[in-house]
Design an enzyme around this catalytic site. Sequence first.
Site, mmCIF file in Angstrom:
data_model
loop_
_atom_site.group_PDB
_atom_site.id
_atom_site.type_symbol
_atom_site.label_atom_id
_atom_site.label_comp_id
_atom_site.label_asym_id
_atom_site.label_seq_id
_atom_site.Cartn_x
_atom_site.Cartn_y
_atom_site.Cartn_z
ATOM 1 C CD GLU A 385 -0.641 -5.677 2.666
ATOM 2 O OE1 GLU A 385 -0.854 -6.551 1.805
ATOM 3 O OE2 GLU A 385 0.490 -5.473 3.151
ATOM 4 C CG HIS A 388 0.060 -6.276 -2.526
ATOM 5 N ND1 HIS A 388 1.099 -6.185 -3.429
ATOM 6 C CD2 HIS A 388 0.648 -6.251 -1.292
ATOM 7 C CE1 HIS A 388 2.252 -6.133 -2.788
ATOM 8 N NE2 HIS A 388 2.010 -6.161 -1.489
#
EC number: 3.4.24.81
Length: 749
Positions: A385, A388
């Site tokens: 994450e 990202h």
Amino acid sequence: MVLPTVLILLLSWAAGLGGQYGNPLNKYIRHYEGLSYNVDSLHQKHQRAKRAVSHEDQFLLLDFHAHGRQFNLRMKRDTSLFSDEFKVETSNKVLDYDTSHIYTGHIYGEEGSFSHGSVVDGRFEGFIQTRGGTFYIEPAERYIKDRILPFHSVIYHEDDINYPHKYGPQGGCADHSVFERMRKYQMTGVEEGTRAHSEEHAASMGPELLRKKRTTLAERNTCQLYIQTDHLFFKYYGTREAVIAQISSHVKAIDTIYQTTDFSGIRNISFMVKRIRINTTSDEKDPTNPFRFPNIGVEKFLELNSEQNHDDYCLAYVFTDRDFDDGVLGLAWVGAPSGSSGGICEKSKLYSDGKKKSLNTGIITVQNYGSHVPPKVSHITFAHEVGHNFGSPHDSGTECTPGESKNLGQKENGNYIMYARATSGDKLNNNKFSLCSIRNISQVLEKKRNNCFVESGQPICGNGMVEQGEECDCGYSDQCKDECCFDANQPEGKKCKLKPGKQCSPSQGPCCTAQCAFKSKSEKCRDDSDCAKEGICNGFTALCPASDPKPNFTDCNRHTQVCINGQCAGSICEKYDLEECTCASSDGKDDKELCHVCCMKKMAPSTCASTGSLQWNKQFNGRTITLQPGSPCNDFRGYCDVFMRCRLVDADGPLARLKKAIFSPQLYENIAEWIVAHWWAVLLMGIALIMLMAGFIKICSVHTPSSNPKLPPPKPLPGTLKRRRPPQPIQQPPRQRPRESYQMGHMRR
């Protein structure tokens, strides 16, 4: 023949006993062993290390046997994960929290090993990296409840983590439709004027600016985090210390991955926790707690985090213990170098729904389909994450998804961190970024890290400077030309250390040869300067010894100053028992003297004069000493340029200068003089202007409508488009036709 059979059966029984008869902890962990070392003894060692003054007492030692091997942990308090301004907020209280229970270390005698974890109530929880893989240690009651056990902790190997097939359509990450909705929303951000202009200006500078940024921001490599935990996360782990230990473990795990990755020349990217907000079970009913509701979808949960202002942080995450739909373990906004909002360093701004949001956010959950995932899984999820946020979408293409390859050799290495679906975590590539991710992340780092990244303040192996804990530092493998030092790409415990049998390294200082030996006592290691003599090696250290200072009042800085205790710090006036002063035009001094070094008698400002004046001819022999370009002059009202002229600084700024230029009487006097001298040119310009106006009126008058009916109508302008009204169709009464002929005519159409 009977004896070997009996031995095999005994060994099998012992192995089953050590692994709690081979029973899995849950559906994710298929094998574990129990630990029962003395918790009271470890707690006492922790308290001693916490209060330690001596170097030896700072280390925490823990020895135990598990999985057929001996673990001799040697650990020390880890302060690198928390900033100097670290705060813990809980139930409307802000605390300067003590993180002395967080430790980092290694297995004594095992090169390349690494350990990180916490000691709470005499029990160690964390992970241990060895040559044979990574082991994880957790409290036993986290998995085995309501039973009396002969051990207090469990230890399992990463290879014993079982990843179930049903792991969500995107393997713990949201599906493509969610990311598409998020991408469209990110495009609607309204950029503030100042920030938008600065970004456009930076983009217009191109590669040259990026090169400058890379040079000046070499040490700005740390992303500061704000991490919140909801009441469900606190309920699962039970105590504030355990919650902070989990956060520390996750941050250390991703820190290890990102620090060892070269993002196109940007290295040593690290993470540091600046603030933690712990929502305890008492906050479940607090109306100000946005995460108090039990049933919140993953997109809404991320939105609640984004609705807070996180401008003070690089990234802001919320950790929870919720079972989101489709097995989603994490969600985050994808960063981009330009064109859309979101990711690292993103500031709060207004979006299309009329709300101000911070899109430098993400969320992580430790629950999946009713079971709690092992730390290994949530560590990889956190790294994914954050990837990202750093600008990497999911990996695609044959180059970056080797796990999908038909080539068995490539397939065996597995997929990378940013692969869209679940990875087992035990393949060679599972803890690495693909080339696709590195390209995307490096572009975002180049553009955005100067907005919020900070200096870590921690020693960095690979930066070419020998710092605390390093024996040498020759850089990375592509930079190191040193035969004496292990480069920064080597494993922990080996990198930035001298090679066996080597006396020194040139990276330690100029008194070490390329053959890894100290230079002789007679060799020069430093040139002399204005105020210091040359440096000479001493024969027993790589560092160049401090140079002896030259005598005080030796001229330096182009004879404008004198040496004081080896530093060029005094004025040339002090050499003659005078004080330096500033020649000002208000004193009646010649303007040419404003950029001269001026001296005066002590406590006698009226004697201030240039060094080239007759007053100080005896001291300076008529030699005029000028100030350095850029020095203040005229009593600090200007500065000296390279031509030794005092350029006055206009304190009113450019608008005042423009006003003076327009309304200056001198300007109008000059204009009047020019008109008198060139009266004929002014006359010609007046005639030309009159003719131009007359011609304009004559040409345009024929096209101008008039209210006088006796005048002809105005002519249309050439090229004017006229709108023609379409002709109206003539209505005819319908004629009666036989039914058959109507049908045939209709078919012919």
